[in-house]
Write an enzyme that holds these catalytic residues in place. Structure first.
Site, short mmCIF file in Angstrom:
data_model
loop_
_atom_site.label_atom_id
_atom_site.label_comp_id
_atom_site.label_asym_id
_atom_site.label_seq_id
_atom_site.Cartn_x
_atom_site.Cartn_y
_atom_site.Cartn_z
N TYR A 1 55.49 30.27 53.00
CA TYR A 1 55.24 31.62 52.49
C TYR A 1 56.34 32.04 51.52
CZ TYR A 1 55.57 36.48 51.72
OH TYR A 1 55.71 37.66 51.06
N GLU B 1 62.20 38.88 50.60
CA GLU B 1 61.19 38.09 51.30
C GLU B 1 61.67 37.63 52.66
OE1 GLU B 1 58.23 38.06 50.62
OE2 GLU B 1 58.22 38.74 48.54
N ASP C 1 50.17 35.41 54.01
CA ASP C 1 50.87 36.12 55.08
C ASP C 1 49.83 36.84 55.94
OD1 ASP C 1 50.04 38.19 53.44
OD2 ASP C 1 51.78 39.42 53.96
N CYS D 1 32.84 41.89 49.44
CA CYS D 1 33.40 41.69 50.78
C CYS D 1 32.31 41.48 51.83
CB CYS D 1 34.26 42.90 51.17
SG CYS D 1 35.04 42.72 52.79
N CYS E 1 38.53 50.47 48.24
CA CYS E 1 38.88 49.06 48.01
C CYS E 1 38.23 48.53 46.73
CB CYS E 1 38.44 48.21 49.19
SG CYS E 1 38.83 46.45 48.98
N CYS F 1 43.25 47.60 53.31
CA CYS F 1 42.56 46.70 54.23
C CYS F 1 43.40 46.54 55.49
CB CYS F 1 42.32 45.35 53.56
SG CYS F 1 41.14 44.27 54.43
N CYS G 1 37.72 51.23 53.21
CA CYS G 1 36.86 50.42 52.34
C CYS G 1 36.36 51.21 51.13
CB CYS G 1 35.69 49.87 53.14
SG CYS G 1 36.18 48.76 54.48
#
Length: 364
Positions: free
Chosen positions: A119, A36, A137, A207, A201, A191, A198
């Site tokens: 985060y 991370e 994020d 959405c 997705c 995305c 899309c």
DNA sequence: AAAACGGGGAG
DNA sequence: CTCCCAGTTTT
């Protein structure tokens, strides 16, 4: 779409489509924490080889805590944002000293570690310890701003707080770590900033951006300022023993803890040889003569750009005495590889080492 | 709230 | 060229 539907569609998609990563599903809090930190403002593909090499050198918190900062920076060399490495190293020592060598599993403790902000705390607590903290994020900002049709400036704190609330509301109770990773994975692979896929997705039904054909305009971001461009003169000073002079940048400076060839910004009316002579006199109290131009290169940092003009120099007078309490060192050309250098300076050392190997051109 | 902080890849 | 990246720290 209900929260439960959102979760099950996202997690099912993730289970089928997640990429393989060396820290993923390893269950090791140290590796998850390290990953991370490396992934802050850094793409998975860029961080991965560094992660492998770092774990080879420092397989555990204890190994990292016992290392020298210079060695840690050498392993980090080229990855950028070097305060991450310095902070991680200091944090590892705190983990050993105050937390019995175990990565903290509570918000209040883990946020005591340098380099661990909201985060990273959420990511480690959810992925390594299955605690219900939602990450926000760049990926989550993009996915949720599109999903909810948020058109306020996502650079503003208020908008980010709103997105954090949405993420807190949506996160899975049973699989918080996978939920977080799934949302980021979706942002990284489906995305995407431009040309989102899309059609693939799992969240398309709910959405807002998709339904209103606004995926290309969301998320909205205010324009960034353009970066100034500086001209830099640097000296590659050689002595009679065929050594070159390098200087250590202070820990609290940009590129802190890394080495460089001394130099500085060109002032108005100066030629570059003038700049090099002046900077070396100001910084090291030495007088040098310019032998010949060595290399000119461009480099971009996050908030400014430089053109670097390097000159081969000869020490004329004085013994180098750094004025700003920075360390200096005379080293042989083939020792340059042992020191951590920032990218722009590394291009200089590479040319020096190549010429040195061929025994050409470098003679004064 | 804004700026500082690296380097690489995509469009 | 600009934008973006599994952000944090400092001002």
């Amino acid at each position: 779409m209900t929260n439960t539907e959102f979760q099950s569609r996202l997690l099912n998609w993730y289970d089928q489509n997640k990429r393989s990563m060396p820290w993923r599903d390893c269950g090791d809090p140290y590796k998850i924490w390290l990953s991370e930190i490396m992934l802050q403002q850094t793409r998975v593909d860029q961080a991965t080889p560094y992660f492998e090499r770092f774990v080879d050198h420092y397989p555990s918190v204890n190994a990292l805590a016992e290392a020298d900062q210079q060695d840690v920076l050498k392993v980090w060399e080229g990855l950028g944002y070097y305060s991450r490495a310095r902070n991680l190293h200091a944090a590892a020592q705190l983990v050993v000293d105050d937390f019995d060598g175990r990565v903290p599993d509570s918000w209040d403790d883990i946020t005591k570690l340098k380099g661990v902000g909201p985060y990273t705390a959420s990511a480690v607590l959810s992925i390594a310890f299955q605690k219900k903290y939602a990450v926000v994020d760049g990926n989550v900002i993009r996915v949720l701003s599109r999903y909810h049709g948020i058109d306020e400036d996502v650079r503003s704190t208020k908008t980010k707080n709103g997105i954090q609330e949405h993420a807190d509301e949506l996160i899975s109770e049973e699989r918080p770590g996978d939920f977080n990773q799934a949302l980021m994975e979706l942002g990284a692979t489906i995305c995407t900033p431009s040309n989102p896929d899309c059609g693939s997705c799992p969240l398309q039904d709910g959405c807002v951006a998709y339904k209103t054909a606004r995926t290309e305009e969301l998320p909205y971001k205010s324009k960034k300022k353009k970066r100034p461009h500086h001209q830099i003169g640097v000296g590659i000073v050689r002595n009679q023993k065929d050594q070159v002079l390098i200087a250590l940048r202070p820990d609290d400076a940009m590129l802190g803890g890394l080495w460089e060839f001394p130099g500085g910004k060109q002032e108005s009316g100066e030629t570059f040889p003038d700049t090099v002579k002046r900077e070396l006199h100001e910084e090291l109290d030495i007088t040098v003569s310019i032998i010949k131009p060595f290399m000119k290169l461009d480099h971009a940092y996050s908030h400014f750009k430089i053109t670097l003009h390097a000159y081969l120099c000869e020490l004329e007078e004085g013994k180098p005495e750094p004025r700003t309490s920075q360390e200096i060192r005379w080293i042989a050309i083939d020792e340059l590889t042992e020191y951590p250098f920032p990218k722009a300076n590394r291009r200089l050392t590479e040319k020096l080492m190549n010429l040195n190997k061929g025994q050409q051109e470098l003679e004064i």
